[in-house]
Design an enzyme around this catalytic site. Structure first.
Site, PDB file in Angstrom:
ATOM      1  CB  SER A   1      26.197  -6.199  44.744  1.00 20.36           C
ATOM      2  OG  SER A   1      26.400  -6.757  43.482  1.00 20.36           O
TER       3      SER A   1
ATOM      4  CE  LYS B   1      23.785  -2.996  39.837  1.00 20.81           C
ATOM      5  NZ  LYS B   1      25.148  -3.247  39.536  1.00 20.81           N
TER       6      LYS B   1
ATOM      7  CD1 TRP C   1      29.094  -9.161  37.280  1.00 19.66           C
ATOM      8  CD2 TRP C   1      29.756  -9.402  35.162  1.00 19.66           C
ATOM      9  NE1 TRP C   1      27.966  -9.256  36.505  1.00 19.66           N
ATOM     10  CE2 TRP C   1      28.345  -9.399  35.185  1.00 19.66           C
ATOM     11  CE3 TRP C   1      30.403  -9.524  33.933  1.00 19.66           C
ATOM     12  CZ2 TRP C   1      27.559  -9.534  34.043  1.00 19.66           C
ATOM     13  CZ3 TRP C   1      29.614  -9.655  32.782  1.00 19.66           C
ATOM     14  CH2 TRP C   1      28.221  -9.660  32.847  1.00 19.66           C
TER      15      TRP C   1
ATOM     16  CG  HIS D   1      30.633  -9.157  43.867  1.00 19.24           C
ATOM     17  ND1 HIS D   1      30.625  -7.852  43.431  1.00 19.24           N
ATOM     18  CD2 HIS D   1      29.330  -9.485  44.090  1.00 19.24           C
ATOM     19  CE1 HIS D   1      29.377  -7.413  43.371  1.00 19.24           C
ATOM     20  NE2 HIS D   1      28.574  -8.386  43.777  1.00 19.24           N
TER      21      HIS D   1
HETATM   22  C1  GTR Z   1      24.987  -9.506  39.369  1.00 17.18           C
HETATM   23  C2  GTR Z   1      24.773  -8.276  38.544  1.00 17.18           C
HETATM   24  C3  GTR Z   1      25.518  -7.134  39.124  1.00 17.18           C
HETATM   25  C4  GTR Z   1      25.364  -7.051  40.626  1.00 17.18           C
HETATM   26  C5  GTR Z   1      25.214  -8.401  41.311  1.00 17.18           C
HETATM   27  C6  GTR Z   1      24.640  -8.372  42.731  1.00 17.18           C
HETATM   28  O1  GTR Z   1      24.437 -10.633  38.827  1.00 17.18           O
HETATM   29  O2  GTR Z   1      25.199  -8.559  37.246  1.00 17.18           O
HETATM   30  O3  GTR Z   1      25.163  -5.932  38.493  1.00 17.18           O
HETATM   31  O4  GTR Z   1      24.340  -6.189  40.952  1.00 17.18           O
HETATM   32  O5  GTR Z   1      24.426  -9.247  40.619  1.00 17.18           O
HETATM   33  O6  GTR Z   1      23.823  -7.529  43.084  1.00 17.18           O
HETATM   34  O7  GTR Z   1      24.999  -9.277  43.484  1.00 17.18           O
END
Ligand code: GTR
Length: 416
Positions: free
Chosen positions: A253, A257, A344, A394
């Site tokens: 997540s 990045k 998402w 996720h």
């Molecule tokens: C979310 C965000 C994503 C992702 C995620 C995470 O809220 O919108 O870009 O990075 O968090 O890191 O769990």
């Protein structure tokens, strides 16, 4: 009677799935493939002065241009390295499949430093071992329920921060059995994930006493986290039990990045893995599917540098897109994972980012994703650019880890 209860169970299951999706899909964003706008990606193999990149010899110059664009417009400048040392003797204990070591890395000079608690698992091996390096979210003690793991800070009172809370994301025994080591630290111990306080972490070492919003190309929080991964690697290079030429940087997540940006800047990382990284990671941002630049800049203003804010609702003006970030890993193996329910993060966009980095890999004589068609669910493709989309949400799961270890075995040689 039977049919009725089956129908009821299905209805219940569907409403559960719908609820789950509602949580994972904030309203007001596009999740409909037919509504993805048409877009043109910035050219990967054309220099900024218009020269076409057709030979491997041109790659370093083009790589540098792309890296500079990312530093200037997206993640901010990458600070110079700082010295790293181990503060005191590691605390060592054995577990069934290896050794656990807990130590503190002091990063910086004697008068200006940051202390980072780190956790290292080593498999039983008489050879230098390859390791997976990546941050954990809620603290080193959440990686396993092992009562000997040190809690950095007060005893947690909530489930999310309890001992072993994120153990499902860290299948330590399976990894050790396959002769890989694991090194991790809590990302917030490096730089707090908070728009107001993020400069109280590693930023103290970078000079500049900025306050408030991020400067135009000031180092962002993601930039600082990526920088920290390189400092951990500096330390790993001094440990003879570790094969520093086989350090695999990974993250999930926001940390996916981060791992991409770390791998882009630091070519010592042998493999780069980015799990469900979505917007600002592997996903093509021009698709505006799921999370968008405007949303991420609003929710997490500290993740990207000041210049990035000008691309809110202006995706087409951005001089880069994720295929270029991914191409910065070339010619090293790079792997992406999506999850079906993680709309998402735009699974198709993550795949397309990886796909469109292909020309850079082919220029350097490597194999890349061949087809623009999304692979079947749970059917990994493991060319030098690897990808899978798995069932589920996720998350980072044992399924993901198994593919990562297979990928590492395949591209770096099986760990012994
Ligand atoms: C979310 C965000 C994503 C992702 C995620 C995470 O809220 O919108 O870009 O990075 O968090 O890191 O769990």
């Amino acid at each position: 009677m039977r049919t009725t209860s089956l129908a009821l169970s299905i209805a219940l299951l569907m409403s559960f799935i719908a609820l789950e999706e509602a949580v994972a899909q904030p309203k007001g964003f596009n999740y409909d493939e037919s509504k993805v706008p048409s877009y043109t990606l910035p050219e990967l193999l054309v220099m900024r002065d218009g020269t076409k990149v057709t030979k491997p010899e041109q790659w370093p110059a083009r790589r540098k241009e792309i890296l500079e664009l990312y530093k200037d417009q997206v993640f901010g400048q990458m600070p110079a390295a700082k010295p790293v040392k181990v503060l005191q003797q590691p605390k060592v204990h054995q577990i069934e499949n290896g050794t656990v070591e807990q130590f503190t890395l002091r990063i910086g000079s004697d008068d200006k430093y940051l202390d980072l608690p780190a956790l290292l698992y080593l498999p039983k091996s008489d050879k230098p071992v390859p390791v997976f390096l990546g941050y954990n979210f809620p603290g080193n003690h959440t990686v396993s329920a092992d009562p000997q793991l040190i809690i950095n800070g007060p005893e947690p009172t909530d489930a999310k921060h309890a001992r072993g809370a994120s153990a499902s994301r860290w299948p330590i025994d399976e990894i050790l059995k396959r002769r890989y080591g694991v090194v991790t630290a809590c990302y917030q111990d490096l730089t707090p994930d908070n728009g107001k306080t993020f400069r109280t972490g590693a930023h103290r070492l970078f000079g500049g006493e900025n306050q408030g919003e991020l400067g135009a190309n000031e180092t962002s929080a993601i930039g600082a986290w990526a920088w920290g991964l390189s400092r951990i690697l500096d330390h790993l290079e001094t440990d003879k039990r570790i094969d520093a030429k086989r350090v695999i940087v990974h993250g999930h997540s926001r940390l996916g990045k981060t791992s991409l940006w770390a791998g882009a800047n630091d070519e010592r990382f042998a493999i780069v893995i980015s799990n469900n990284s979505g917007e600002g990671g592997a996903a093509i941002t021009r698709r505006r599917f799921g999370e968008t630049i405007a949303r991420i800049n609003t929710s997490f203003p500290h993740w990207f540098c000041g210049n990035y804010k000008q691309y809110n609702d202006q995706e087409d003006k951005l001089p880069v897109d994720s295929h270029m970030l991914i191409a910065l890993a070339a010619p090293r193996p790079v792997y992406f994972a999506s999850a079906v329910e993680d709309t998402w993060a735009d699974p198709r966009g993550e795949f397309l980012g990886a796909f469109h980095a292909g020309p850079f890999y082919r220029l350097l004589g490597k194999e890349a994703l061949e087809s623009e068609k999304l692979p079947e669910v749970n059917q990994p493709v493991q060319t030098t650019v690897g990808y899978h989309i798995r069932t589920g949400k996720h998350d980072i799961t044992l399924y993901d880890w198994t593919q990562y270890m297979d990928f590492a075995d395949k591209h770096l040689g099986k760990a012994k």
